[in-house]
Write a protein that holds these residues in place. Structure first.
Motif, short mmCIF file in Angstrom:
data_model
loop_
_atom_site.label_atom_id
_atom_site.label_comp_id
_atom_site.label_asym_id
_atom_site.label_seq_id
_atom_site.Cartn_x
_atom_site.Cartn_y
_atom_site.Cartn_z
N ALA A 92 3.03 55.22 -22.98
CA ALA A 92 2.10 54.95 -21.91
C ALA A 92 1.80 53.37 -21.86
O ALA A 92 1.84 52.64 -22.80
CB ALA A 92 0.71 55.89 -22.19
N GLY A 93 1.47 53.03 -20.75
CA GLY A 93 1.10 51.42 -20.50
C GLY A 93 0.32 51.40 -19.16
O GLY A 93 -0.43 52.32 -18.51
N VAL A 94 0.26 50.14 -18.72
CA VAL A 94 -0.55 49.76 -17.54
C VAL A 94 0.41 48.87 -16.62
O VAL A 94 1.20 48.34 -17.13
CB VAL A 94 -1.88 48.98 -17.86
CG1 VAL A 94 -2.90 49.94 -18.37
CG2 VAL A 94 -1.63 47.99 -18.42
N ASP A 95 0.24 49.33 -15.31
CA ASP A 95 1.03 48.53 -14.53
C ASP A 95 0.38 46.90 -13.98
O ASP A 95 -0.54 46.71 -14.99
CB ASP A 95 1.50 49.04 -13.08
CG ASP A 95 0.31 49.42 -12.33
OD1 ASP A 95 -1.17 48.71 -12.38
OD2 ASP A 95 0.34 50.34 -11.48
N GLY A 96 0.95 46.20 -13.39
CA GLY A 96 0.56 44.88 -12.96
C GLY A 96 -0.98 44.85 -12.51
O GLY A 96 -1.54 44.00 -12.33
N PRO A 100 -3.02 53.23 -15.40
CA PRO A 100 -2.16 53.68 -16.31
C PRO A 100 -0.94 54.24 -15.77
O PRO A 100 -0.98 54.80 -14.70
CB PRO A 100 -3.20 54.50 -16.77
CG PRO A 100 -4.52 54.12 -16.35
CD PRO A 100 -4.24 53.54 -15.27
N VAL A 101 0.00 53.90 -16.36
CA VAL A 101 1.58 54.45 -16.14
C VAL A 101 2.07 55.21 -17.30
O VAL A 101 1.98 54.78 -18.41
CB VAL A 101 2.34 53.63 -15.56
CG1 VAL A 101 1.54 53.26 -14.14
CG2 VAL A 101 2.67 52.42 -16.25
#
Length: 113
Positions: free
Chosen positions: A17-21, A25-26
């Protein structure tokens, strides 16, 4: 641990899981290459990506130290041809006789370009 007949050096990029620009959260962000280990190609498709049937299935044998791996994780070749494969299905193949010959059987698709 060692993959019998290893002829490749492979790294693993786990999907996390991560974060976009924008800070949203994506799912599906590939992490950095971790834990480079030996591996080998067990089988490759006769035709890879013929446009109608989709990508062919490559089968790799990789070090069991990576277990568990998940669909969507990516295996990357270090040096050599620099290929990369996306994991579809993986199963731990544990020996009943000697853990030194355990391996993970991974069905993958070659990542284009």
């Amino acid at each position: 641990m060692a993959v019998i007949g290893a002829n490749l050096v492979l790294g693993l990029r786990r999907r996390t899981a991560g974060v976009d620009g924008h800070g949203t959260p994506v799912a599906g962000v590939l992490g950095a290459v971790e834990d480079v280990r030996p591996g080998r190609i067990v089988s490759r498709p006769d035709v890879d990506g013929d446009g109608e049937t989709g990508p062919g299935v490559w089968v790799l044998a990789v070090d069991p130290a990576w277990w568990p791996v998940a669909a969507g994780d990516r295996i990357v070749e270090q040096g050599g041809q620099g290929r990369a494969w996306t994991i579809g299905v993986a199963s731990l193949r544990a020996s009943d006789f000697d853990s030194a010959i355990d391996y993970i059987r991974v069905e993958t698709s070659l990542v284009a370009g």
